[in-house]
Write a protein that holds these residues in place. Structure first.
Motif, PDB file in Angstrom:
ATOM      1  N   ILE A 249       0.846  -1.154  -0.066  1.00 42.69           N
ATOM      2  CA  ILE A 249       0.045   0.006  -0.129  1.00 42.69           C
ATOM      3  C   ILE A 249       0.848   1.095   0.017  1.00 42.69           C
ATOM      4  CG2 ILE A 249      -1.868   1.261   1.125  1.00 42.69           C
ATOM      5  CD1 ILE A 249      -2.790  -1.322   2.276  1.00 42.69           C
ATOM      6  N   ARG A 250       0.524   2.089  -1.133  1.00 42.34           N
ATOM      7  CA  ARG A 250       1.557   3.182  -1.169  1.00 42.34           C
ATOM      8  C   ARG A 250       0.648   4.510  -1.074  1.00 42.34           C
ATOM      9  NH1 ARG A 250       3.102   2.427  -5.913  1.00 42.34           N
ATOM     10  NH2 ARG A 250       1.642   4.301  -7.102  1.00 42.34           N
ATOM     11  N   LYS A 251       1.108   5.650  -0.179  1.00 35.06           N
ATOM     12  CA  LYS A 251       0.438   6.698   0.027  1.00 35.06           C
ATOM     13  C   LYS A 251       0.607   7.758  -1.214  1.00 35.06           C
ATOM     14  CE  LYS A 251      -0.572  10.345   3.297  1.00 35.06           C
ATOM     15  NZ  LYS A 251      -0.527  10.905   4.596  1.00 35.06           N
ATOM     16  N   ASN A 252      -0.401   8.166  -1.658  1.00 31.15           N
ATOM     17  CA  ASN A 252      -0.238   9.271  -2.983  1.00 31.15           C
ATOM     18  C   ASN A 252      -0.598  10.576  -2.608  1.00 31.15           C
ATOM     19  OD1 ASN A 252       0.018   7.041  -4.767  1.00 31.15           O
ATOM     20  ND2 ASN A 252      -2.146   6.655  -5.182  1.00 31.15           N
ATOM     21  N   GLY A 253      -1.407  10.770  -1.588  1.00 29.40           N
ATOM     22  CA  GLY A 253      -1.713  12.042  -1.072  1.00 29.40           C
ATOM     23  C   GLY A 253      -2.621  11.847  -0.094  1.00 29.40           C
ATOM     24  N   ALA A 254      -2.867  13.143   0.290  1.00 29.24           N
ATOM     25  CA  ALA A 254      -3.718  13.141   1.841  1.00 29.24           C
ATOM     26  C   ALA A 254      -5.069  12.149   1.694  1.00 29.24           C
ATOM     27  CB  ALA A 254      -4.375  14.336   2.075  1.00 29.24           C
ATOM     28  N   GLY A 255      -5.136  10.958   2.202  1.00 30.55           N
ATOM     29  CA  GLY A 255      -6.375  10.206   2.133  1.00 30.55           C
ATOM     30  C   GLY A 255      -6.381   9.343   1.088  1.00 30.55           C
ATOM     31  N   GLU A 256      -5.436   9.188   0.058  1.00 27.69           N
ATOM     32  CA  GLU A 256      -5.333   8.648  -1.122  1.00 27.69           C
ATOM     33  C   GLU A 256      -4.261   7.504  -1.221  1.00 27.69           C
ATOM     34  OE1 GLU A 256      -5.456  11.463  -4.214  1.00 27.69           O
ATOM     35  OE2 GLU A 256      -7.579  12.236  -3.863  1.00 27.69           O
ATOM     36  N   TYR A 257      -4.369   6.674  -1.737  1.00 33.75           N
ATOM     37  CA  TYR A 257      -3.626   5.439  -1.738  1.00 33.75           C
ATOM     38  C   TYR A 257      -3.830   4.575  -3.075  1.00 33.75           C
ATOM     39  CZ  TYR A 257      -3.310   6.639   3.339  1.00 33.75           C
ATOM     40  OH  TYR A 257      -3.470   7.258   4.696  1.00 33.75           O
ATOM     41  N   SER A 258      -2.649   4.065  -3.178  1.00 32.72           N
ATOM     42  CA  SER A 258      -2.537   2.765  -4.363  1.00 32.72           C
ATOM     43  C   SER A 258      -2.227   1.511  -3.618  1.00 32.72           C
ATOM     44  CB  SER A 258      -1.326   3.001  -5.305  1.00 32.72           C
ATOM     45  OG  SER A 258      -1.628   4.372  -5.934  1.00 32.72           O
ATOM     46  N   VAL A 259      -3.401   0.689  -3.768  1.00 34.14           N
ATOM     47  CA  VAL A 259      -3.331  -0.630  -2.937  1.00 34.14           C
ATOM     48  C   VAL A 259      -3.058  -1.748  -4.247  1.00 34.14           C
ATOM     49  CG1 VAL A 259      -4.645  -2.195  -1.655  1.00 34.14           C
ATOM     50  CG2 VAL A 259      -5.059   0.364  -1.423  1.00 34.14           C
ATOM     51  N   GLN A 260      -1.753  -2.523  -4.220  1.00 31.94           N
ATOM     52  CA  GLN A 260      -1.414  -3.380  -4.699  1.00 31.94           C
ATOM     53  C   GLN A 260      -1.902  -4.615  -4.050  1.00 31.94           C
ATOM     54  OE1 GLN A 260       2.307  -3.049  -6.510  1.00 31.94           O
ATOM     55  NE2 GLN A 260       2.585  -5.113  -6.778  1.00 31.94           N
ATOM     56  N   GLY A 261      -2.456  -5.648  -4.734  1.00 31.79           N
ATOM     57  CA  GLY A 261      -2.700  -7.038  -4.303  1.00 31.79           C
ATOM     58  C   GLY A 261      -3.000  -7.964  -5.289  1.00 31.79           C
ATOM     59  N   ASP A 262      -3.463  -9.057  -4.654  1.00 34.43           N
ATOM     60  CA  ASP A 262      -3.864 -10.335  -5.650  1.00 34.43           C
ATOM     61  C   ASP A 262      -5.409 -10.387  -5.346  1.00 34.43           C
ATOM     62  OD1 ASP A 262      -1.288 -10.939  -6.270  1.00 34.43           O
ATOM     63  OD2 ASP A 262      -1.109 -11.952  -4.471  1.00 34.43           O
ATOM     64  N   LEU A 263      -6.124 -10.493  -6.741  1.00 35.43           N
ATOM     65  CA  LEU A 263      -7.521 -10.642  -6.646  1.00 35.43           C
ATOM     66  C   LEU A 263      -7.600 -12.060  -7.185  1.00 35.43           C
ATOM     67  CD1 LEU A 263     -10.348  -9.816  -6.717  1.00 35.43           C
ATOM     68  CD2 LEU A 263      -9.828  -8.706  -9.211  1.00 35.43           C
ATOM     69  N   THR A 264      -8.343 -12.815  -6.593  1.00 37.77           N
ATOM     70  CA  THR A 264      -8.957 -14.130  -7.004  1.00 37.77           C
ATOM     71  C   THR A 264     -10.221 -14.219  -7.313  1.00 37.77           C
ATOM     72  OG1 THR A 264      -7.234 -15.079  -5.302  1.00 37.77           O
ATOM     73  CG2 THR A 264      -8.636 -16.582  -6.398  1.00 37.77           C
ATOM     74  N   VAL A 265     -10.302 -14.712  -8.741  1.00 37.91           N
ATOM     75  CA  VAL A 265     -11.852 -14.892  -9.111  1.00 37.91           C
ATOM     76  C   VAL A 265     -11.857 -16.113  -9.966  1.00 37.91           C
ATOM     77  CG1 VAL A 265     -13.719 -13.796 -10.491  1.00 37.91           C
ATOM     78  CG2 VAL A 265     -12.378 -12.338  -8.964  1.00 37.91           C
TER      79      VAL A 265
END
Length: 195
Positions: free
Chosen positions: A113-129
């Motif tokens: 999880i990387r912070k982009n700005g105030a209250g904004e984040y880039s969440v990287q992860g694995d999606l399983t469907v």
């Protein structure tokens, strides 16, 4: 001896500084829009979660998140005729698309999880469907409220990445139908994590 005591104290402090908040299932929903190729009107609806959690560090910033999607909860919301709604929902749950009886749950677990700005984040992860796991990055906005932590996002789900392709015994129908359905499925979610 003093060094060992300090190390133990720091480890306990870091544990207590972390906060975990469970997803409020009654106030959290994902939204989808299935479009016909070329931007023509399609269908849209909702899908619910069956579990979820976010972990915050001592600064109140997220460092881990996960949620479980209830694939059996897929609903259509734009059609007014109940039978039409039911037909769409049954199609989406069938082995033509999500095959929810075989794969009743979808999963997301963050890896960074990387912070982009105030209250904004880039969440990287694995999606399983449908049993297929692929990496995905979701831009999330977090807002603190009196009774919870709100998370919202807009992103695109690419059907073919998770094998969500029209599948029927009729090859001609499959080719024609699949060619009409847009690959990109606009999605969004509104999540509330209870404090």
């Amino acid at each position: 001896m003093r060094v060992i005591f300090i190390m133990i104290w720091l480890s306990f402090s870091s544990v207590f500084a972390q906060e975990k908040h469970a997803l409020d299932l009654n106030r959290s929903t994902a939204f989808w829009k299935g479009r016909i190729f070329g931007g023509m009107h399609g269908n849209e609806g909702t899908i619910k979660f069956s579990a979820g959690e976010i972990a915050l560090n001592s600064k109140g910033e997220p460092y881990a998140a996960s949620f479980v999607i209830d694939m059996e909860s897929i609903k259509n919301t734009n059609l007014k005729e109940p039978n039409q709604q039911l037909n769409i929902e049954m199609d989406l749950k069938s082995d033509k698309f999500f095959d929810s009886k075989r794969y009743p749950k979808g999963y997301f677990k963050s890896t960074q999880i990387r912070k982009n700005g105030a209250g904004e984040y880039s969440v990287q992860g694995d999606l399983t469907v449908k049993g297929i796991s692929k990496p995905i990055v979701i831009k999330v906005k977090l807002t603190n409220t009196i009774d919870g932590l709100n998370a919202s996002s807009d992103f695109t789900f690419y059907r073919s990445h998770w094998g969500v392709n029209l599948s029927t015994p009729n090859v001609l129908y499959t080719n024609i139908g699949e060619g009409l359905i847009a690959e990109e499925v606009p999605m969004s979610f509104q999540m509330v994590f209870a404090k």
